[in-house]
Write a protein that holds these residues in place. Structure first.
Motif, PDB file in Angstrom:
ATOM      1  N   GLN A  77       1.920   9.250  -6.183  1.00 56.81           N
ATOM      2  CA  GLN A  77       2.450  10.690  -6.056  1.00 56.81           C
ATOM      3  C   GLN A  77       3.372  10.973  -7.085  1.00 56.81           C
ATOM      4  O   GLN A  77       3.613  12.108  -7.270  1.00 56.81           O
ATOM      5  CB  GLN A  77       3.155  10.734  -4.566  1.00 56.81           C
ATOM      6  N   ALA A  78       4.068   9.727  -7.685  1.00 61.96           N
ATOM      7  CA  ALA A  78       5.084  10.050  -8.663  1.00 61.96           C
ATOM      8  C   ALA A  78       4.348  10.010  -9.790  1.00 61.96           C
ATOM      9  O   ALA A  78       5.226   9.871 -10.927  1.00 61.96           O
ATOM     10  CB  ALA A  78       6.183   9.072  -8.482  1.00 61.96           C
ATOM     11  N   ASN A  79       2.967  10.020  -9.949  1.00 61.26           N
ATOM     12  CA  ASN A  79       2.312  10.029 -11.297  1.00 61.26           C
ATOM     13  C   ASN A  79       2.606   8.867 -12.110  1.00 61.26           C
ATOM     14  O   ASN A  79       2.492   8.834 -13.438  1.00 61.26           O
ATOM     15  CB  ASN A  79       2.787  11.484 -12.027  1.00 61.26           C
ATOM     16  N   VAL A  80       2.833   7.582 -11.624  1.00 60.87           N
ATOM     17  CA  VAL A  80       2.694   6.640 -12.156  1.00 60.87           C
ATOM     18  C   VAL A  80       1.313   6.283 -12.679  1.00 60.87           C
ATOM     19  O   VAL A  80       0.429   6.761 -11.970  1.00 60.87           O
ATOM     20  CB  VAL A  80       3.145   5.377 -11.473  1.00 60.87           C
ATOM     21  N   ASN A  81       1.015   5.726 -13.919  1.00 61.01           N
ATOM     22  CA  ASN A  81      -0.466   5.519 -14.108  1.00 61.01           C
ATOM     23  C   ASN A  81      -1.230   4.783 -13.087  1.00 61.01           C
ATOM     24  O   ASN A  81      -0.748   3.552 -12.711  1.00 61.01           O
ATOM     25  CB  ASN A  81      -0.274   4.499 -15.596  1.00 61.01           C
ATOM     26  N   PRO A  82      -2.583   5.464 -12.779  1.00 61.26           N
ATOM     27  CA  PRO A  82      -3.031   4.871 -11.588  1.00 61.26           C
ATOM     28  C   PRO A  82      -3.523   3.365 -11.928  1.00 61.26           C
ATOM     29  O   PRO A  82      -3.608   2.769 -10.948  1.00 61.26           O
ATOM     30  CB  PRO A  82      -4.280   5.825 -11.382  1.00 61.26           C
ATOM     31  N   LEU A  83      -4.217   3.085 -13.228  1.00 66.76           N
ATOM     32  CA  LEU A  83      -4.549   1.849 -13.295  1.00 66.76           C
ATOM     33  C   LEU A  83      -3.562   0.682 -13.131  1.00 66.76           C
ATOM     34  O   LEU A  83      -3.803  -0.433 -12.296  1.00 66.76           O
ATOM     35  CB  LEU A  83      -5.101   1.574 -14.741  1.00 66.76           C
ATOM     36  N   LEU A  84      -2.416   1.063 -13.728  1.00 61.84           N
ATOM     37  CA  LEU A  84      -1.029   0.160 -13.491  1.00 61.84           C
ATOM     38  C   LEU A  84      -0.886  -0.087 -11.845  1.00 61.84           C
ATOM     39  O   LEU A  84      -0.571  -1.315 -11.491  1.00 61.84           O
ATOM     40  CB  LEU A  84       0.216   0.517 -14.196  1.00 61.84           C
ATOM     41  N   THR A  85      -0.933   1.115 -11.468  1.00 65.51           N
ATOM     42  CA  THR A  85      -0.521   1.105  -9.805  1.00 65.51           C
ATOM     43  C   THR A  85      -1.311   0.254  -9.267  1.00 65.51           C
ATOM     44  O   THR A  85      -0.975  -0.757  -8.299  1.00 65.51           O
ATOM     45  CB  THR A  85      -0.607   2.360  -9.382  1.00 65.51           C
ATOM     46  N   PHE A  86      -2.659   0.238  -9.420  1.00 64.79           N
ATOM     47  CA  PHE A  86      -3.699  -0.515  -8.652  1.00 64.79           C
ATOM     48  C   PHE A  86      -3.387  -2.063  -9.117  1.00 64.79           C
ATOM     49  O   PHE A  86      -3.864  -2.941  -8.138  1.00 64.79           O
ATOM     50  CB  PHE A  86      -5.073  -0.121  -9.009  1.00 64.79           C
ATOM     51  N   VAL A 129      -0.771  -3.662  -9.868  1.00 64.92           N
ATOM     52  CA  VAL A 129       0.384  -4.279  -9.340  1.00 64.92           C
ATOM     53  C   VAL A 129      -0.031  -4.408  -7.829  1.00 64.92           C
ATOM     54  O   VAL A 129       0.659  -5.365  -7.146  1.00 64.92           O
ATOM     55  CB  VAL A 129       1.523  -2.890  -9.451  1.00 64.92           C
ATOM     56  N   LEU A 130      -0.770  -3.302  -7.341  1.00 62.60           N
ATOM     57  CA  LEU A 130      -1.198  -3.423  -5.891  1.00 62.60           C
ATOM     58  C   LEU A 130      -1.992  -4.805  -5.641  1.00 62.60           C
ATOM     59  O   LEU A 130      -1.706  -5.563  -4.681  1.00 62.60           O
ATOM     60  CB  LEU A 130      -1.903  -2.207  -5.306  1.00 62.60           C
ATOM     61  N   LEU A 131      -2.840  -4.832  -6.305  1.00 62.15           N
ATOM     62  CA  LEU A 131      -3.668  -6.095  -6.158  1.00 62.15           C
ATOM     63  C   LEU A 131      -2.988  -7.492  -6.430  1.00 62.15           C
ATOM     64  O   LEU A 131      -3.085  -8.405  -5.624  1.00 62.15           O
ATOM     65  CB  LEU A 131      -4.907  -6.231  -7.072  1.00 62.15           C
ATOM     66  N   ILE A 132      -2.145  -7.515  -7.214  1.00 66.53           N
ATOM     67  CA  ILE A 132      -1.242  -8.647  -7.576  1.00 66.53           C
ATOM     68  C   ILE A 132      -0.529  -8.909  -6.080  1.00 66.53           C
ATOM     69  O   ILE A 132      -0.511 -10.222  -5.668  1.00 66.53           O
ATOM     70  CB  ILE A 132      -0.305  -8.497  -8.620  1.00 66.53           C
ATOM     71  N   LEU A 148       0.758  -1.108  -0.050  1.00 65.39           N
ATOM     72  CA  LEU A 148      -0.111  -0.091  -0.181  1.00 65.39           C
ATOM     73  C   LEU A 148       1.006   1.110   0.154  1.00 65.39           C
ATOM     74  O   LEU A 148       0.594   2.162  -0.517  1.00 65.39           O
ATOM     75  CB  LEU A 148      -0.970  -0.029   1.129  1.00 65.39           C
ATOM     76  N   TRP A 149       1.905   1.162   0.797  1.00 64.65           N
ATOM     77  CA  TRP A 149       2.673   2.427   0.981  1.00 64.65           C
ATOM     78  C   TRP A 149       3.511   2.674  -0.219  1.00 64.65           C
ATOM     79  O   TRP A 149       3.387   3.872  -0.767  1.00 64.65           O
ATOM     80  CB  TRP A 149       3.802   2.166   2.145  1.00 64.65           C
ATOM     81  N   GLU A 150       3.827   1.542  -1.080  1.00 64.17           N
ATOM     82  CA  GLU A 150       4.517   1.762  -2.346  1.00 64.17           C
ATOM     83  C   GLU A 150       3.638   2.352  -3.486  1.00 64.17           C
ATOM     84  O   GLU A 150       3.838   3.053  -4.366  1.00 64.17           O
ATOM     85  CB  GLU A 150       5.198   0.628  -2.883  1.00 64.17           C
ATOM     86  N   ALA A 151       2.287   1.668  -3.481  1.00 64.62           N
ATOM     87  CA  ALA A 151       1.158   2.270  -3.991  1.00 64.62           C
ATOM     88  C   ALA A 151       1.116   3.761  -4.353  1.00 64.62           C
ATOM     89  O   ALA A 151       0.966   4.570  -5.259  1.00 64.62           O
ATOM     90  CB  ALA A 151       0.007   1.616  -3.970  1.00 64.62           C
ATOM     91  N   ARG A 152       1.135   4.284  -2.879  1.00 66.54           N
ATOM     92  CA  ARG A 152       0.739   5.736  -2.614  1.00 66.54           C
ATOM     93  C   ARG A 152       1.933   6.326  -3.371  1.00 66.54           C
ATOM     94  O   ARG A 152       1.695   7.469  -3.642  1.00 66.54           O
ATOM     95  CB  ARG A 152       0.881   5.822  -1.148  1.00 66.54           C
ATOM     96  N   ALA A 153       3.058   5.938  -2.809  1.00 66.21           N
ATOM     97  CA  ALA A 153       4.564   6.652  -3.517  1.00 66.21           C
ATOM     98  C   ALA A 153       4.299   6.602  -5.054  1.00 66.21           C
ATOM     99  O   ALA A 153       4.573   7.592  -5.762  1.00 66.21           O
ATOM    100  CB  ALA A 153       5.619   5.951  -2.883  1.00 66.21           C
ATOM    101  N   ALA A 154       3.787   5.438  -5.671  1.00 66.95           N
ATOM    102  CA  ALA A 154       3.726   5.361  -7.151  1.00 66.95           C
ATOM    103  C   ALA A 154       2.748   6.650  -7.803  1.00 66.95           C
ATOM    104  O   ALA A 154       2.800   7.366  -8.750  1.00 66.95           O
ATOM    105  CB  ALA A 154       3.253   4.034  -7.422  1.00 66.95           C
TER     106      ALA A 154
END
Ligand SMILES: [Zn+2]
Length: 327
Positions: free
Chosen positions: A303-312, A314-317, A295-301
């Motif tokens: 904030q760094a404007n990583v694509n949100p869909l991709l971020t979620f 990765v988080l779910l995996i 979760l913490w890494e998803a939040r950082a991603a």
């Protein structure tokens, strides 16, 4: 009428109110105040109440004409400045300075409230600084900003800081209840808002918020068993909720902490006991840290404007893997 020494009406934003009340009681009102805090913690309401306290002959009785005019930001001795587009411009600062230089109409003071002080242009800041260095008698400036570092140090040093902090969840719940929000929604919004009454109010009024919150609670215990297609659907939903301003990552973190509480006999802060227990069963103790790190890494991603869909995705995996490894 307020009893002497009681907080002026509306200054309730509790913690900050006490400091202001003391200045008023001791007759030590400063020429400049800075209200710091993230949006939603009640700075605007407190500034209006503080203006009323300064302009009312009885210290903010809440019942007189001065008080009601100040509360509506329509008092002739109160000027309320908001950013003009992206910035607070020199002309606005000059207007504020000219305003306090004139004699009060009906109160003993003139008050200027400046919202969004982090958006002062350099010229506007310099103009204001000059006024703060030698303020006219009876002038009180109140600057509102998200955090101290956002205001130029030269200006900041001339302002009495008043820091607005998140409220205890219970206080937010009570405030929502008083506004007519139904009990369960009030409790959920209080828990999920991080102690921010403005955010909690926005949540409680948004018809989609409950579905999103329930969705997060439904998702977490199932994530380890979800196939790729279901995970992709969830990721898209999380992205949409996030885009709508729902802090889904914070909610997930809160749910994980509630699961931990369920396991250790503590009291969940958001979930009811059944939901917390279901989550605790799905995500065993060994997986807990991994999940929170994800979760913490998803939040950082984000904030760094990583694509949100991709971020979620990765988080779910990662959550799914944590659940399976722990099982
Ligand atoms: Zn009054």
């Amino acid at each position: 009428m307020t009893a002497p020494g009681a907080a002026p009406a509306g200054l309730a934003p509790r913690f900050a109110g006490r400091l202001l009340e003391r200045d008023l009681r001791r007759g030590l009102v400063a020429h400049g105040y800075a209200f710091y805090g993230e949006p939603g913690l009640g700075q605007e309401e407190a500034a209006a109440a503080w203006a009323a306290a300064l302009l009312c002959g009885a210290g903010g009785c809440g019942a007189c004409r001065d008080c009601s005019m100040a509360a509506e930001r329509a008092h002739p001795d109160l000027l309320w400045v908001t950013p003009d587009g992206a910035s607070l411009r020199l002309a606005q600062a000059a207007e504020a300075c000219a305003f306090v230089a004139r004699r009060p109409f009906q109160a003993g003071r003139r008050v200027v409230v400046i919202e969004g002080a982090e958006r002062l242009t350099e010229e506007a800041g310099n103009r204001l600084l000059k006024e703060l260095e030698e303020p006219p008698a009876g002038a009180v400036f109140v600057l509102l900003a998200s955090r101290p570092e956002a205001v130029p140090a030269t200006i900041r040093s001339r302002l009495r800081p008043v820091v607005f902090r998140p409220w205890p969840a219970e206080a937010v719940r009570e405030a929502l209840r008083a506004e007519g929000v139904e009990e369960r929604a009030a409790r959920w919004a209080a828990a999920l808002s991080g102690g921010n009454p403005g955010r909690a109010r926005t949540y409680a009024r948004d018809p989609e918020w409950r579905a999103a919150a329930e969705g997060v609670l439904e998702l977490l215990p199932r994530v380890a068993a979800a196939g790729p297609a279901e995970a992709a659907q969830w990721a898209a939903r999380l992205r949409d909720w996030q885009a709508r301003g729902f802090e889904v990552l914070e909610w997930m973190d809160l749910a994980l902490r509630d699961a931990l509480a369920a396991r250790t006999g503590g009291r969940p802060r958001w979930c009811d006991e059944a939901a917390a227990a279901a989550l605790a069963a799905a995500l065993p103790p060994s997986a807990h840290e991994t999940a929170r790190r994800a979760l913490w890494e998803a939040r950082a991603a984000l904030q760094a404007n990583v694509n949100p869909l991709l971020t979620f995705e990765v988080l779910l995996i990662r959550l799914a893997r944590a659940g399976r490894v722990g099982a």
